[in-house]
Design an enzyme around this catalytic site. Structure first.
Site, PDB file in Angstrom:
ATOM      1  N   HIS A 261       0.786  -1.229   0.165  1.00 45.84           N
ATOM      2  CA  HIS A 261       0.095  -0.075   0.017  1.00 45.84           C
ATOM      3  C   HIS A 261       0.960   1.315  -0.037  1.00 45.84           C
ATOM      4  CE1 HIS A 261      -3.221  -2.775   0.334  1.00 45.84           C
ATOM      5  NE2 HIS A 261      -2.998  -2.800   1.592  1.00 45.84           N
ATOM      6  N   ASP A 312      -4.898  -7.911  -3.789  1.00 45.34           N
ATOM      7  CA  ASP A 312      -5.473  -7.750  -2.277  1.00 45.34           C
ATOM      8  C   ASP A 312      -6.611  -8.360  -1.801  1.00 45.34           C
ATOM      9  OD1 ASP A 312      -5.203  -6.938   0.411  1.00 45.34           O
ATOM     10  OD2 ASP A 312      -5.427  -4.870  -0.092  1.00 45.34           O
TER      11      ASP A 312
END
Length: 436
Positions: A261, A312
């Site tokens: 991220h 993800d």
């Protein structure tokens, strides 16, 4: 030997036509341009290297279409995630993960980095085989036809100075030492890498981060980093440092590490990731689904942090969408175009991504590399008339355009269908079993 003939292919030297590749022991033995197909398996359209999905939580796939109830807040998503995590067993996780990995293969993904923290039974009770859940994921990936880097994740706190909740107890080995002792019993193989991860600076206290970093000193090392502003605020309040600074002081950053991220970073944080050669793994479809924000991809690249990509939470499994989203999100944030070339984004989804999860010999169509091929339609409503270049792959194509996939020299997708699995039916059945 097996041979494949590609009408068009993206080679390290650029686009080429009539490319004949031969495969021996799962690797490219030869790559010949301008060749006749002979009796080789023909791959039409545009052929690119296999894709690397560097950040996956397989069980999150069960949330798609459910965590958006009404307006779909973060708390809607979290409640659904914990609900699924609370009921999974090694058997049900195997079935779910096999279907999810089958969906990845259909999308052109030949390697996955599985950020694995669902380790134990209810209440944190270890299974008779302590790595039963990890073994289920490895078996699922192998049966679906893709390589896996099992990034076994240390998760011992519910937040900074906060206890674990009831579901989180399934994630914990008590402390980093207990986690490391269990992880060292895992075994890799040619198609399996055993890596390490810390969930985050929220999930692993500062005095245990070094133990995680040191547990598998030559393996890939991953961590969620600065996904939300609240994480930074809590870290600053507790330690007087940003998460990036805390990780750097713990010896966590470096060229085998991926910061997942990396959304809310200070200029100092960007410099730390860049100067250490730490990968930045962006997951744009999840980051926008969870309203996390837009990370500084260009600043990180310019500082020296290589870009990789992941799906993800699997709100979408489409690495082409993840690639172009990096550029498109940067355009929204800057109100300017032209930050990333298509070639740079494809490299993030192929060669750089594979390298970051321990498969450094994959992601390129070249002699000696792992023999992965992904064929894309050039006659769909998305790709027709686009020219069949790298720009077609990154800015026009989608996972729906994948027709054929070869992983390690073995064809696992043919004419848009998985050769072994009825993926749609398996997804429906395995998700129903854990959400009803």
């Amino acid at each position: 030997m097996t041979s494949y003939w590609c009408s068009q292919a993206l080679l390290p030297s650029g686009p080429a036509s009539s490319v004949l590749v031969t495969v021996a022991d799962g690797r490219f033995a030869s790559v010949e341009v301008g060749a006749e197909p002979g009796d080789a398996v023909r791959l039409a359209g545009l052929v690119i290297p296999g894709l690397a999905n560097c950040h996956s939580h397989a069980f999150h796939r069960a949330l798609r279409g459910r965590a958006q109830t009404e307006r779909g807040t973060f708390w809607t998503w979290r409640e659904q995630m914990y609900s699924v995590a609370s009921v999974l067993t090694p058997d049900s996780y195997y079935r779910l993960a096999r279907a999810v990995y089958g969906e990845m293969v259909l999308a052109g993904i030949t390697s996955v980095g599985e950020f694995h923290y669902l380790h134990h039974g209810p209440g944190g009770q270890p299974y008779d085989e302590p790595n039963a859940m990890g073994a289920a994921l490895i078996a699922a990936a192998q049966d679906a036809g893709l390589r896996i880097a099992l990034l076994d994740t240390c998760y011992v706190a519910g937040g900074i100075d906060q206890p674990l909740n009831e579901v989180q107890k399934r994630f914990s080995d008590g402390d980093a030492a207990g986690w490391a002792a269990r992880v060292r019993d895992l075994r890799g193989a040619d198609d399996v890498v055993i890596g390490a991860a810390a969930h985050s600076v929220r999930g692993v206290p500062d005095d245990q981060l070094t133990a995680v970093a040191d547990a598998l000193p030559k393996a890939p090392l991953h961590v969620h980093l600065s996904e939300q502003v609240a994480e930074n605020q809590a870290c600053l309040a507790a330690y007087g440092r940003t998460p990036s600074q805390l990780l750097d002081e713990s010896g966590f950053l470096g060229p085998r590490t991926s910061a997942v991220h990396a959304t809310h970073l200070t200029p100092v944080d960007v410099g730390l990731l860049g100067s250490t050669g730490t990968y930045s793994c962006f997951c744009p479809t999840t980051e926008r689904d969870l309203a996390d924000g837009i990370g500084p991809s260009v600043a990180l690249r310019d500082a020296g942090s290589p870009l990789t990509l992941g799906s993800d939470s699997h709100a979408v499994i489409d690495l082409f969408e993840e690639m172009r989203a990096v550029e498109l999100d940067e355009r929204l944030a800057s109100q300017e175009r032209g930050h990333w070339t298509a070639a740079e984004l494809l490299a993030a989804g192929t060669v750089a991504g594979h390298r970051s999860i321990g498969f450094g010999d994959a992601g390129v169509i070249d002699v000696g590399a792992r023999a992965d091929l992904v064929a894309l339609r050039l006659d769909s409503v998305r790709t027709a008339g686009t020219g069949g270049s790298v720009e077609t792959a990154v800015f026009a194509a989608s996972a729906a355009d994948v027709t054929d996939v070869v992983a390690g020299g073995v064809q696992v997708v043919a004419e848009g269908n998985h050769v072994k699995l009825a993926v749609g039916a398996e997804l429906a059945a395995s998700i129903e079993a854990v959400t009803r």
